[in-house]
Write a protein that holds these residues in place. Structure first.
Motif, PDB file in Angstrom:
ATOM      1  N   LYS A 124      28.079  43.031  29.274  1.00 59.76           N
ATOM      2  CA  LYS A 124      27.676  44.413  29.533  1.00 59.76           C
ATOM      3  C   LYS A 124      28.510  45.425  28.747  1.00 59.76           C
ATOM      4  O   LYS A 124      28.263  46.628  28.837  1.00 59.76           O
ATOM      5  CB  LYS A 124      27.780  44.724  31.032  1.00 59.76           C
ATOM      6  N   LYS A 125      29.480  44.917  28.008  1.00 59.16           N
ATOM      7  CA  LYS A 125      30.356  45.783  27.217  1.00 59.16           C
ATOM      8  C   LYS A 125      30.990  46.874  28.092  1.00 59.16           C
ATOM      9  O   LYS A 125      31.031  48.053  27.727  1.00 59.16           O
ATOM     10  CB  LYS A 125      29.600  46.405  26.040  1.00 59.16           C
ATOM     11  N   LEU A 126      31.477  46.452  29.261  1.00 53.70           N
ATOM     12  CA  LEU A 126      32.139  47.411  30.143  1.00 53.70           C
ATOM     13  C   LEU A 126      33.425  47.908  29.500  1.00 53.70           C
ATOM     14  O   LEU A 126      34.035  47.234  28.667  1.00 53.70           O
ATOM     15  CB  LEU A 126      32.458  46.758  31.490  1.00 53.70           C
ATOM     16  N   ASP A 127      33.844  49.081  29.915  1.00 52.44           N
ATOM     17  CA  ASP A 127      35.073  49.660  29.375  1.00 52.44           C
ATOM     18  C   ASP A 127      36.318  48.948  29.885  1.00 52.44           C
ATOM     19  O   ASP A 127      37.395  49.087  29.305  1.00 52.44           O
ATOM     20  CB  ASP A 127      35.147  51.146  29.727  1.00 52.44           C
ATOM     21  N   GLY A 128      36.168  48.189  30.963  1.00 54.05           N
ATOM     22  CA  GLY A 128      37.281  47.440  31.511  1.00 54.05           C
ATOM     23  C   GLY A 128      36.958  46.998  32.920  1.00 54.05           C
ATOM     24  O   GLY A 128      35.835  47.167  33.399  1.00 54.05           O
ATOM     25  N   PHE A 129      37.959  46.447  33.584  1.00 54.87           N
ATOM     26  CA  PHE A 129      37.770  46.083  34.991  1.00 54.87           C
ATOM     27  C   PHE A 129      39.078  46.241  35.746  1.00 54.87           C
ATOM     28  O   PHE A 129      40.175  46.216  35.170  1.00 54.87           O
ATOM     29  CB  PHE A 129      37.214  44.661  35.143  1.00 54.87           C
ATOM     30  N   PHE A 130      38.934  46.407  37.047  1.00 55.87           N
ATOM     31  CA  PHE A 130      40.048  46.668  37.952  1.00 55.87           C
ATOM     32  C   PHE A 130      40.092  45.554  38.990  1.00 55.87           C
ATOM     33  O   PHE A 130      39.054  45.003  39.375  1.00 55.87           O
ATOM     34  CB  PHE A 130      39.838  48.024  38.632  1.00 55.87           C
ATOM     35  N   ILE A 131      41.299  45.217  39.448  1.00 53.93           N
ATOM     36  CA  ILE A 131      41.488  44.150  40.434  1.00 53.93           C
ATOM     37  C   ILE A 131      42.011  44.761  41.737  1.00 53.93           C
ATOM     38  O   ILE A 131      43.035  45.451  41.745  1.00 53.93           O
ATOM     39  CB  ILE A 131      42.489  43.097  39.933  1.00 53.93           C
ATOM     40  N   HIS A 132      41.294  44.490  42.822  1.00 53.43           N
ATOM     41  CA  HIS A 132      41.754  44.863  44.159  1.00 53.43           C
ATOM     42  C   HIS A 132      42.239  43.601  44.846  1.00 53.43           C
ATOM     43  O   HIS A 132      41.501  42.622  44.957  1.00 53.43           O
ATOM     44  CB  HIS A 132      40.600  45.480  44.958  1.00 53.43           C
ATOM     45  N   LEU A 133      43.487  43.608  45.310  1.00 57.79           N
ATOM     46  CA  LEU A 133      44.051  42.465  46.014  1.00 57.79           C
ATOM     47  C   LEU A 133      44.556  42.907  47.381  1.00 57.79           C
ATOM     48  O   LEU A 133      45.614  43.529  47.502  1.00 57.79           O
ATOM     49  CB  LEU A 133      45.187  41.829  45.206  1.00 57.79           C
ATOM     50  N   ASP A 134      43.782  42.610  48.411  1.00 63.97           N
ATOM     51  CA  ASP A 134      44.231  42.774  49.787  1.00 63.97           C
ATOM     52  C   ASP A 134      44.875  41.451  50.179  1.00 63.97           C
ATOM     53  O   ASP A 134      44.222  40.399  50.112  1.00 63.97           O
ATOM     54  CB  ASP A 134      43.030  43.088  50.680  1.00 63.97           C
ATOM     55  N   VAL A 135      46.127  41.483  50.594  1.00 69.98           N
ATOM     56  CA  VAL A 135      46.839  40.231  50.837  1.00 69.98           C
ATOM     57  C   VAL A 135      46.246  39.428  51.989  1.00 69.98           C
ATOM     58  O   VAL A 135      46.551  38.239  52.133  1.00 69.98           O
ATOM     59  CB  VAL A 135      48.345  40.459  51.082  1.00 69.98           C
ATOM     60  N   ASP A 136      45.346  40.044  52.793  1.00 72.15           N
ATOM     61  CA  ASP A 136      44.726  39.251  53.850  1.00 72.15           C
ATOM     62  C   ASP A 136      43.679  38.285  53.326  1.00 72.15           C
ATOM     63  O   ASP A 136      43.087  37.521  54.092  1.00 72.15           O
ATOM     64  CB  ASP A 136      44.182  40.127  54.985  1.00 72.15           C
ATOM     65  N   VAL A 137      43.456  38.272  51.999  1.00 71.32           N
ATOM     66  CA  VAL A 137      42.613  37.232  51.407  1.00 71.32           C
ATOM     67  C   VAL A 137      43.313  35.875  51.455  1.00 71.32           C
ATOM     68  O   VAL A 137      42.664  34.826  51.388  1.00 71.32           O
ATOM     69  CB  VAL A 137      42.223  37.601  49.957  1.00 71.32           C
ATOM     70  N   LEU A 138      44.629  35.904  51.615  1.00 70.48           N
ATOM     71  CA  LEU A 138      45.401  34.666  51.673  1.00 70.48           C
ATOM     72  C   LEU A 138      45.278  34.003  53.047  1.00 70.48           C
ATOM     73  O   LEU A 138      45.013  34.665  54.055  1.00 70.48           O
ATOM     74  CB  LEU A 138      46.877  34.962  51.379  1.00 70.48           C
ATOM     75  N   ASP A 139      45.493  32.705  53.049  1.00 69.16           N
ATOM     76  CA  ASP A 139      45.432  31.960  54.296  1.00 69.16           C
ATOM     77  C   ASP A 139      46.399  32.562  55.321  1.00 69.16           C
ATOM     78  O   ASP A 139      47.531  32.930  54.984  1.00 69.16           O
ATOM     79  CB  ASP A 139      45.790  30.493  54.040  1.00 69.16           C
TER      80      ASP A 139
END
Length: 303
Positions: free
Chosen positions: A219-234
């Motif tokens: 899609k030739k996006l300008d970039g991407f961002f990462i959201h990390l909520d630590v509750d994704v971890l076990d």
């Protein structure tokens, strides 16, 4: 002390998106930046710059019009965030953004939308794609993904006339393990690429991340961002969160995802949210988290 010119740290120590854990007690996530700094995380990363934006005072104020708590304060803070992030994103160093709760996604999303068309890799133990009428707390931290894709009151979703801040089809929502039918119905009816924990295990972290990165390229996006909520971890390895749920990602799984995302040329930043120092008084879980994040961030941003 030598610095790493490829990394900046941005502190957004807000708890405005959360309900009180007990009457008269503020959520402790606002202390996360100071907690990580005090436990040596900043010394590990050696950032070039550290930026801090203090939030408005915490309250439990409900906005009946928007159906959420602290809407005016969140909006004011999001605008200030976006202004600061505009400056940070103009610099070369990769921004590691420390929350706070998940409502910080709104200001970061606005800053990115002002710059172009971006993707979002959303790592979270919840979808955060809840509409106000379904929320039991009224906390925006449980609605942030809905807000940044345009669902909710315009005062939150259309700041500066930029709605939506992310296009649904440019989002991967990964790691949810709240399987209630009513809870997941909104995201299933969206165009978001949705991988709950079960489907992520079926697909594999390799395929999931490759598909996202291929989308960014195609899609030739300008970039991407990462959201990390630590509750994704076990929950066994990261119980220091406000909404605990059994199961979750191992560090090996999370690391495999971040090892692919962070070094990519289109990665433009990552936010870390929800780790509550009040729930980890000995820093046992924090230290393991920091060690894993240090390796991932430094390996992706070597001098």
């Amino acid at each position: 002390m030598a610095v790493n010119n490829r990394i900046n740290i941005v502190e957004f120590p807000t708890n405005l998106g959360l309900k009180e854990p007990q009457p008269g007690v503020e959520p402790g996530v606002k202390n996360l930046p100071a907690w990580l700094r005090g436990n040596g995380f900043y010394h590990m990363l050696k950032p070039k710059n550290i930026y801090t934006l203090e939030p408005p005072p915490y309250s439990m104020q409900m906005d009946p019009e928007a159906g959420v708590r602290n809407s005016e304060a969140v909006i004011r803070y999001a605008k200030q965030q976006a202004e600061l992030m505009d400056k940070v994103l103009q610099e070369a160093p990769f921004p590691v953004i420390i929350g706070g709760d998940c409502s910080i996604l709104i200001g970061n999303a606005i800053a990115l939308k002002k710059r172009g068309n971006y993707g979002l890799f959303f790592l979270d133990g919840h979808t955060d794609f809840m509409l106000p009428e379904l929320s039991q707390t009224g906390g925006i931290a449980g609605m942030d993904l809905a807000v940044v894709t345009g669902y909710g009151h315009p005062k939150l979703t259309d700041i500066y006339g930029l709605k939506p801040y992310f296009e649904e089809e440019n989002i991967w929502c990964v790691g949810n393990r709240e399987y209630d039918r009513d809870y997941v119905a909104p995201i299933l009816n969206s165009k978001i690429h949705y991988y709950d924990l079960d489907s992520l295990h079926d697909t594999g972290t390799e395929q999931c991340t490759n598909d996202f990165l291929n989308m960014v390229t195609d899609k030739k996006l300008d970039g991407f961002f990462i959201h990390l909520d630590v509750d994704v971890l076990d929950d066994h390895i990261m119980p220091a969160v406000d909404s605990r749920t059994p199961d979750g990602l191992t560090y090996a799984e999370l690391n495999h995802i971040l090892e692919k995302l962070l070094p990519h040329e289109k990665a433009c930043g990552m936010e870390i949210t929800i780790l509550d120092p009040d729930r980890d008084p000995t820093a046992e879980y924090t230290r393991e988290f920091m060690a894993n994040m240090q390796r991932n961030i430094l390996n992706s941003r070597k001098k």
